[in-house]
Design a protein around this motif. Structure first.
Motif, PDB file in Angstrom:
ATOM      1  N   GLN A 130       0.849  -1.192   0.000  1.00 20.17           N
ATOM      2  CA  GLN A 130       0.000   0.000   0.000  1.00 20.17           C
ATOM      3  C   GLN A 130       0.883   1.240   0.000  1.00 20.17           C
ATOM      4  OE1 GLN A 130      -2.726   0.170   3.266  1.00 20.17           O
ATOM      5  NE2 GLN A 130      -3.707   2.046   2.561  1.00 20.17           N
ATOM      6  N   VAL A 131       0.566   2.175  -0.872  1.00 19.22           N
ATOM      7  CA  VAL A 131       1.357   3.391  -0.985  1.00 19.22           C
ATOM      8  C   VAL A 131       0.783   4.465  -0.068  1.00 19.22           C
ATOM      9  CG1 VAL A 131       2.140   5.191  -2.543  1.00 19.22           C
ATOM     10  CG2 VAL A 131       1.942   2.837  -3.364  1.00 19.22           C
ATOM     11  N   GLN A 132       1.650   5.075   0.714  1.00 22.53           N
ATOM     12  CA  GLN A 132       1.225   6.166   1.589  1.00 22.53           C
ATOM     13  C   GLN A 132       2.115   7.377   1.393  1.00 22.53           C
ATOM     14  OE1 GLN A 132       1.254   4.276   5.528  1.00 22.53           O
ATOM     15  NE2 GLN A 132      -0.989   4.260   5.477  1.00 22.53           N
ATOM     16  N   LEU A 133       1.485   8.535   1.442  1.00 26.96           N
ATOM     17  CA  LEU A 133       2.187   9.811   1.389  1.00 26.96           C
ATOM     18  C   LEU A 133       1.749  10.618   2.607  1.00 26.96           C
ATOM     19  CD1 LEU A 133       1.578  10.636  -2.390  1.00 26.96           C
ATOM     20  CD2 LEU A 133       3.671   9.724  -1.383  1.00 26.96           C
ATOM     21  N   VAL A 134       2.693  11.061   3.401  1.00 25.21           N
ATOM     22  CA  VAL A 134       2.366  11.759   4.648  1.00 25.21           C
ATOM     23  C   VAL A 134       3.056  13.121   4.653  1.00 25.21           C
ATOM     24  CG1 VAL A 134       2.450  11.696   7.155  1.00 25.21           C
ATOM     25  CG2 VAL A 134       2.129   9.567   5.858  1.00 25.21           C
ATOM     26  N   GLU A 135       2.235  14.186   4.681  1.00 24.53           N
ATOM     27  CA  GLU A 135       2.768  15.543   4.674  1.00 24.53           C
ATOM     28  C   GLU A 135       3.014  16.038   6.099  1.00 24.53           C
ATOM     29  OE1 GLU A 135      -0.608  15.654   1.482  1.00 24.53           O
ATOM     30  OE2 GLU A 135      -0.328  14.886   3.507  1.00 24.53           O
ATOM     31  N   SER A 136       3.912  16.997   6.200  1.00 21.99           N
ATOM     32  CA  SER A 136       4.145  17.715   7.447  1.00 21.99           C
ATOM     33  C   SER A 136       4.749  19.069   7.114  1.00 21.99           C
ATOM     34  CB  SER A 136       5.078  16.922   8.369  1.00 21.99           C
ATOM     35  OG  SER A 136       6.338  16.734   7.763  1.00 21.99           O
ATOM     36  N   GLY A 137       4.716  19.972   8.094  1.00 17.84           N
ATOM     37  CA  GLY A 137       5.384  21.251   7.928  1.00 17.84           C
ATOM     38  C   GLY A 137       4.487  22.449   7.718  1.00 17.84           C
ATOM     39  N   GLY A 138       3.195  22.248   7.630  1.00 19.98           N
ATOM     40  CA  GLY A 138       2.301  23.389   7.456  1.00 19.98           C
ATOM     41  C   GLY A 138       2.193  24.217   8.714  1.00 19.98           C
ATOM     42  N   GLY A 139       1.496  25.345   8.612  1.00 23.92           N
ATOM     43  CA  GLY A 139       1.312  26.190   9.778  1.00 23.92           C
ATOM     44  C   GLY A 139       0.924  27.595   9.405  1.00 23.92           C
ATOM     45  N   LEU A 140       1.014  28.481  10.370  1.00 21.73           N
ATOM     46  CA  LEU A 140       0.687  29.894  10.192  1.00 21.73           C
ATOM     47  C   LEU A 140       1.971  30.690  10.040  1.00 21.73           C
ATOM     48  CD1 LEU A 140      -1.289  32.320  10.303  1.00 21.73           C
ATOM     49  CD2 LEU A 140      -1.052  32.235  12.804  1.00 21.73           C
ATOM     50  N   VAL A 141       2.028  31.532   9.033  1.00 21.50           N
ATOM     51  CA  VAL A 141       3.216  32.347   8.779  1.00 21.50           C
ATOM     52  C   VAL A 141       2.779  33.720   8.307  1.00 21.50           C
ATOM     53  CG1 VAL A 141       3.446  31.523   6.398  1.00 21.50           C
ATOM     54  CG2 VAL A 141       5.470  32.362   7.624  1.00 21.50           C
ATOM     55  N   GLN A 142       3.582  34.731   8.601  1.00 21.68           N
ATOM     56  CA  GLN A 142       3.274  36.090   8.167  1.00 21.68           C
ATOM     57  C   GLN A 142       3.642  36.281   6.696  1.00 21.68           C
ATOM     58  OE1 GLN A 142       5.253  38.794  10.858  1.00 21.68           O
ATOM     59  NE2 GLN A 142       3.643  38.608  12.396  1.00 21.68           N
ATOM     60  N   PRO A 143       2.991  37.218   6.033  1.00 21.64           N
ATOM     61  CA  PRO A 143       3.384  37.522   4.638  1.00 21.64           C
ATOM     62  C   PRO A 143       4.864  37.825   4.549  1.00 21.64           C
ATOM     63  CG  PRO A 143       1.323  38.606   5.183  1.00 21.64           C
ATOM     64  CD  PRO A 143       1.829  38.005   6.467  1.00 21.64           C
ATOM     65  N   GLY A 144       5.500  37.271   3.509  1.00 20.27           N
ATOM     66  CA  GLY A 144       6.934  37.427   3.341  1.00 20.27           C
ATOM     67  C   GLY A 144       7.747  36.351   4.007  1.00 20.27           C
ATOM     68  N   GLY A 145       7.109  35.518   4.808  1.00 19.60           N
ATOM     69  CA  GLY A 145       7.809  34.464   5.526  1.00 19.60           C
ATOM     70  C   GLY A 145       8.031  33.220   4.690  1.00 19.60           C
ATOM     71  N   SER A 146       8.588  32.204   5.341  1.00 20.55           N
ATOM     72  CA  SER A 146       8.930  30.950   4.666  1.00 20.55           C
ATOM     73  C   SER A 146       8.428  29.753   5.460  1.00 20.55           C
ATOM     74  CB  SER A 146      10.449  30.833   4.520  1.00 20.55           C
ATOM     75  OG  SER A 146      10.974  31.865   3.723  1.00 20.55           O
ATOM     76  N   LEU A 147       8.171  28.678   4.723  1.00 23.72           N
ATOM     77  CA  LEU A 147       7.836  27.386   5.299  1.00 23.72           C
ATOM     78  C   LEU A 147       8.425  26.310   4.412  1.00 23.72           C
ATOM     79  CD1 LEU A 147       4.034  27.511   6.307  1.00 23.72           C
ATOM     80  CD2 LEU A 147       5.968  27.292   7.874  1.00 23.72           C
ATOM     81  N   ARG A 148       8.722  25.160   5.001  1.00 22.35           N
ATOM     82  CA  ARG A 148       9.129  24.003   4.211  1.00 22.35           C
ATOM     83  C   ARG A 148       8.185  22.851   4.520  1.00 22.35           C
ATOM     84  NH1 ARG A 148      14.671  20.392   4.080  1.00 22.35           N
ATOM     85  NH2 ARG A 148      13.783  19.614   6.052  1.00 22.35           N
ATOM     86  N   LEU A 149       7.550  22.360   3.469  1.00 20.65           N
ATOM     87  CA  LEU A 149       6.689  21.194   3.592  1.00 20.65           C
ATOM     88  C   LEU A 149       7.479  19.939   3.250  1.00 20.65           C
ATOM     89  CD1 LEU A 149       3.440  22.467   1.805  1.00 20.65           C
ATOM     90  CD2 LEU A 149       4.138  22.741   4.195  1.00 20.65           C
ATOM     91  N   SER A 150       7.140  18.856   3.930  1.00 17.94           N
ATOM     92  CA  SER A 150       7.761  17.558   3.663  1.00 17.94           C
ATOM     93  C   SER A 150       6.689  16.534   3.333  1.00 17.94           C
ATOM     94  CB  SER A 150       8.556  17.077   4.879  1.00 17.94           C
ATOM     95  OG  SER A 150       9.584  17.979   5.216  1.00 17.94           O
ATOM     96  N   CYS A 151       7.024  15.615   2.446  1.00 21.35           N
ATOM     97  CA  CYS A 151       6.130  14.517   2.099  1.00 21.35           C
ATOM     98  C   CYS A 151       6.937  13.228   2.161  1.00 21.35           C
ATOM     99  CB  CYS A 151       5.555  14.710   0.710  1.00 21.35           C
ATOM    100  SG  CYS A 151       4.645  13.274   0.094  1.00 21.35           S
ATOM    101  N   ALA A 152       6.637  12.407   3.156  1.00 17.43           N
ATOM    102  CA  ALA A 152       7.332  11.134   3.327  1.00 17.43           C
ATOM    103  C   ALA A 152       6.538  10.032   2.638  1.00 17.43           C
ATOM    104  CB  ALA A 152       7.503  10.828   4.804  1.00 17.43           C
ATOM    105  N   ALA A 153       7.211   9.299   1.756  1.00 20.21           N
ATOM    106  CA  ALA A 153       6.567   8.218   1.006  1.00 20.21           C
ATOM    107  C   ALA A 153       6.892   6.861   1.630  1.00 20.21           C
ATOM    108  CB  ALA A 153       7.038   8.244  -0.447  1.00 20.21           C
ATOM    109  N   SER A 154       6.003   5.912   1.396  1.00 21.84           N
ATOM    110  CA  SER A 154       6.191   4.577   1.950  1.00 21.84           C
ATOM    111  C   SER A 154       7.044   3.700   1.043  1.00 21.84           C
ATOM    112  CB  SER A 154       4.832   3.905   2.195  1.00 21.84           C
ATOM    113  OG  SER A 154       4.114   3.830   0.979  1.00 21.84           O
ATOM    114  N   ARG A 155       7.444   4.261  -0.111  1.00 23.26           N
ATOM    115  CA  ARG A 155       8.323   3.536  -1.005  1.00 23.26           C
ATOM    116  C   ARG A 155       9.249   4.511  -1.714  1.00 23.26           C
ATOM    117  NH1 ARG A 155       4.834   0.286  -4.968  1.00 23.26           N
ATOM    118  NH2 ARG A 155       6.791   0.097  -6.114  1.00 23.26           N
ATOM    119  N   SER A 156      10.179   4.000  -2.476  1.00 23.32           N
ATOM    120  CA  SER A 156      11.171   4.840  -3.131  1.00 23.32           C
ATOM    121  C   SER A 156      10.515   5.931  -3.970  1.00 23.32           C
ATOM    122  CB  SER A 156      12.067   3.987  -4.023  1.00 23.32           C
ATOM    123  OG  SER A 156      12.863   4.795  -4.849  1.00 23.32           O
TER     124      SER A 156
END
Length: 115
Positions: free
Chosen positions: A1-27
């Motif tokens: 079974q293939v799974q994709l799990v995101e993380s890294g979202g949130g609240l940020v002010q205009p002009g700011g930065s965020l990094r999202l991650s997506c971990a997969a269950s396979r290569s």
């Protein structure tokens, strides 16, 4: 079974930065393409950035020069570095993967850009 799990979202002010991650269950390289879509409230889901197995990359015009997609094969993870965020970037961001003829989605992570 293939799974994709995101993380890294949130609240940020205009002009700011965020990094999202997506971990997969396979290569990551088992997917023809992986990437990110987003869906703002009341709007259709739209492509943000795609990374192809061969290394090609596609960005939506609205994020070019601000967002960068990358991958870490050893960690089976795809990243979306988001800089110079704008209120219009507020949405639920979904990880996406195309494997053979099947499309897979993560559960989504909320990104809110607000002062």
């Amino acid at each position: 079974q293939v799974q994709l799990v995101e993380s890294g979202g949130g609240l940020v002010q205009p002009g700011g930065s965020l990094r999202l991650s997506c971990a997969a269950s396979r290569s990551i390289f088992s997917f023809y393409r992986v990437g990110w879509y987003r869906q703002a409230l009341g709007k259709e889901r739209e492509m943000v950035a795609l990374l192809y197995n061969g290394g090609g990359i596609t960005y939506a015009d609205s994020v070019k020069g601000r967002f960068t997609i990358s991958r870490d094969a050893a960690k089976k993870t795809v990243y979306l570095q988001m800089n110079s965020l704008e209120p219009e970037d507020t949405a639920v961001y979904f990880c996406y993967g195309l494997l053979s003829d099947s499309v897979y989605w993560g559960q989504g992570t909320q990104v809110t850009v607000s002062s």
